[in-house]
Design an enzyme around this catalytic site. Structure first.
Site, PDB file in Angstrom:
ATOM      1  N   HIS A  55      41.248  37.680  47.495  1.00 56.85           N
ATOM      2  CA  HIS A  55      41.397  36.814  48.668  1.00 56.85           C
ATOM      3  C   HIS A  55      42.223  35.594  48.287  1.00 56.85           C
ATOM      4  O   HIS A  55      42.549  35.402  47.117  1.00 56.85           O
ATOM      5  CB  HIS A  55      40.036  36.428  49.254  1.00 56.85           C
ATOM      6  CG  HIS A  55      39.186  35.566  48.378  1.00 56.85           C
ATOM      7  ND1 HIS A  55      38.671  35.984  47.164  1.00 56.85           N
ATOM      8  CD2 HIS A  55      38.761  34.280  48.531  1.00 56.85           C
ATOM      9  CE1 HIS A  55      37.960  35.006  46.636  1.00 56.85           C
ATOM     10  NE2 HIS A  55      37.997  33.957  47.442  1.00 56.85           N
ATOM     11  N   HIS A  57      41.942  32.273  48.094  1.00 50.10           N
ATOM     12  CA  HIS A  57      41.540  30.995  47.501  1.00 50.10           C
ATOM     13  C   HIS A  57      42.237  30.750  46.153  1.00 50.10           C
ATOM     14  O   HIS A  57      42.371  31.665  45.338  1.00 50.10           O
ATOM     15  CB  HIS A  57      40.018  30.924  47.358  1.00 50.10           C
ATOM     16  CG  HIS A  57      39.319  30.756  48.682  1.00 50.10           C
ATOM     17  ND1 HIS A  57      38.002  31.089  48.886  1.00 50.10           N
ATOM     18  CD2 HIS A  57      39.784  30.289  49.877  1.00 50.10           C
ATOM     19  CE1 HIS A  57      37.686  30.833  50.166  1.00 50.10           C
ATOM     20  NE2 HIS A  57      38.746  30.351  50.780  1.00 50.10           N
ATOM     21  N   ASP A  59      41.470  29.390  43.348  1.00 52.22           N
ATOM     22  CA  ASP A  59      40.837  29.679  42.059  1.00 52.22           C
ATOM     23  C   ASP A  59      40.843  31.184  41.759  1.00 52.22           C
ATOM     24  O   ASP A  59      40.359  31.614  40.708  1.00 52.22           O
ATOM     25  CB  ASP A  59      39.405  29.102  41.996  1.00 52.22           C
ATOM     26  CG  ASP A  59      38.465  29.671  43.031  1.00 52.22           C
ATOM     27  OD1 ASP A  59      38.900  29.892  44.183  1.00 52.22           O
ATOM     28  OD2 ASP A  59      37.280  29.911  42.710  1.00 52.22           O
ATOM     29  N   HIS A  60      41.409  31.979  42.673  1.00 56.07           N
ATOM     30  CA  HIS A  60      41.543  33.428  42.459  1.00 56.07           C
ATOM     31  C   HIS A  60      43.009  33.863  42.359  1.00 56.07           C
ATOM     32  O   HIS A  60      43.302  34.953  41.892  1.00 56.07           O
ATOM     33  CB  HIS A  60      40.869  34.201  43.602  1.00 56.07           C
ATOM     34  CG  HIS A  60      39.390  33.962  43.659  1.00 56.07           C
ATOM     35  ND1 HIS A  60      38.465  34.907  43.279  1.00 56.07           N
ATOM     36  CD2 HIS A  60      38.677  32.865  44.004  1.00 56.07           C
ATOM     37  CE1 HIS A  60      37.248  34.399  43.404  1.00 56.07           C
ATOM     38  NE2 HIS A  60      37.353  33.158  43.843  1.00 56.07           N
ATOM     39  N   HIS A 113      33.723  36.059  53.732  1.00 57.70           N
ATOM     40  CA  HIS A 113      34.032  34.841  52.969  1.00 57.70           C
ATOM     41  C   HIS A 113      35.394  34.310  53.426  1.00 57.70           C
ATOM     42  O   HIS A 113      35.554  33.138  53.746  1.00 57.70           O
ATOM     43  CB  HIS A 113      34.016  35.182  51.487  1.00 57.70           C
ATOM     44  CG  HIS A 113      34.387  34.045  50.585  1.00 57.70           C
ATOM     45  ND1 HIS A 113      33.607  32.926  50.448  1.00 57.70           N
ATOM     46  CD2 HIS A 113      35.462  33.858  49.765  1.00 57.70           C
ATOM     47  CE1 HIS A 113      34.188  32.094  49.582  1.00 57.70           C
ATOM     48  NE2 HIS A 113      35.312  32.640  49.160  1.00 57.70           N
ATOM     49  N   ASP A 130      34.647  36.971  45.874  1.00 60.78           N
ATOM     50  CA  ASP A 130      33.598  36.082  46.354  1.00 60.78           C
ATOM     51  C   ASP A 130      32.846  36.686  47.543  1.00 60.78           C
ATOM     52  O   ASP A 130      32.258  35.952  48.348  1.00 60.78           O
ATOM     53  CB  ASP A 130      34.193  34.722  46.791  1.00 60.78           C
ATOM     54  CG  ASP A 130      34.655  33.885  45.616  1.00 60.78           C
ATOM     55  OD1 ASP A 130      34.390  34.267  44.461  1.00 60.78           O
ATOM     56  OD2 ASP A 130      35.292  32.842  45.865  1.00 60.78           O
ATOM     57  N   HIS A 168      32.255  34.687  39.971  1.00 61.83           N
ATOM     58  CA  HIS A 168      31.650  33.412  39.546  1.00 61.83           C
ATOM     59  C   HIS A 168      30.316  33.634  38.842  1.00 61.83           C
ATOM     60  O   HIS A 168      29.599  34.593  39.151  1.00 61.83           O
ATOM     61  CB  HIS A 168      31.390  32.498  40.756  1.00 61.83           C
ATOM     62  CG  HIS A 168      32.624  31.924  41.377  1.00 61.83           C
ATOM     63  ND1 HIS A 168      33.220  30.770  40.930  1.00 61.83           N
ATOM     64  CD2 HIS A 168      33.376  32.359  42.419  1.00 61.83           C
ATOM     65  CE1 HIS A 168      34.287  30.501  41.675  1.00 61.83           C
ATOM     66  NE2 HIS A 168      34.404  31.448  42.588  1.00 61.83           N
TER      67      HIS A 168
HETATM   68 ZN   LIG Z   1      36.676  32.171  47.519  1.00 54.67          ZN
END
Ligand SMILES: [Zn+2]
Length: 256
Positions: A55, A57, A59-60, A113, A130, A168
């Site tokens: 996805h 975001h 941090d990915h 999410h 996530d 995570h």
């Molecule tokens: Zn995320």
């Protein structure tokens, strides 16, 4: 015949970038940061042959463009999200064949999410970003409770022995909440002991398994009488459908 190995590369506070390796090749899942991935690949003398994104975001996805340039590797990612580094947009039902790694992944649409979140299923493993966490699930930033509930049902339908690679390390916090929902769940209490020991040794609590999640993750247990009763108490009115139970415990989780 080489062996497929899946290793975590810790990033940021609590992210895991999963690296799937076989012989001299590797695939990175959700590389939010390129630095630690490049370091690992160089140290291990591996060639990156693909990048899988779940996805949008940061941090990915933050390291994908740099890795793509460095290794000229294709970047697979959700068709329904705008991620500039994607070279191969994919969605539900697509198969990603990675012959140099000796594996094939099936793409699942798992919105909730984010609106276009996808997961990758193959080699008896699930890379779910996530969407699903050990003993928890992702927050509903873009999707509805209905969508997330349906996405989690897809995960529940996978074989119990499927290894679950979440992005995570949230397990102990999630167990703390799960105990508030289901204080009498013996499997959950046993899991808490195991995972505390694992963390005290500095090791990841992942992968989990679908079977363990079905026994201990309240978000996959919305038809269990104890979970329904706890959600009803939280909501303050009767909840008839599992999706309403899901929505109530998701809301409860957001408040703690
Ligand atoms: Zn995320």
């Amino acid at each position: 015949m080489q062996m497929i190995e899946i290793v975590p590369i810790p990033a940021f506070e609590d992210n895991y970038i999963w690296l799937i390796r076989n012989g001299t090749t590797a695939v990175a899942v959700d590389p939010g940061d390129a630095g630690p991935v490049v370091d690992y690949l160089h140290r291990q003398q591996l060639r990156l042959v693909a990048i899988l994104l779940t996805h949008h975001h940061g941090d990915h996805t933050g390291g994908a463009a740099e890795l793509q340039r460095h290794f000229d590797a294709p970047v697979y990612g959700p068709r329904r999200e705008a991620i500039s580094s994607i070279t191969h947009p994919v969605g539900e039902g697509d198969l990603i064949d990675l012959p140099s790694l000796g594996c094939t992944f099936q793409v699942l649409d798992v919105p909730g999410h984010t609106a276009g979140h996808i997961a990758y299923y193959g080699i008896n493993s699930l890379f779910c970003g996530d969407a699903l966490f050990a003993c928890g699930c992702g927050r509903l930033f873009e999707g509805t409770a209905q969508q997330m509930h349906a996405s989690l049902a897809k995960f529940s339908a996978l074989p119990d022995d499927t290894n679950v690679y979440c992005a995570h390390e949230y397990t102990l916090e999630n167990i703390h909440f799960a105990k508030a929902v289901e204080p009498g769940n013996a499997a959950l209490l046993a899991r808490e002991r195991t995972e505390r020991e694992t963390r005290s040794q500095g090791r990841p609590t992942l992968p989990s398994s679908i079977g363990l999640e079905k026994q201990t993750n309240p978000f996959l247990r919305c038809s269990e009488p104890a979970v329904m009763a706890a959600a009803t108490r939280f909501a303050g009115h009767p909840l008839a459908e599992p999706v309403e139970v899901f929505a109530a415990i998701r809301q409860w989780r957001d408040q703690v």
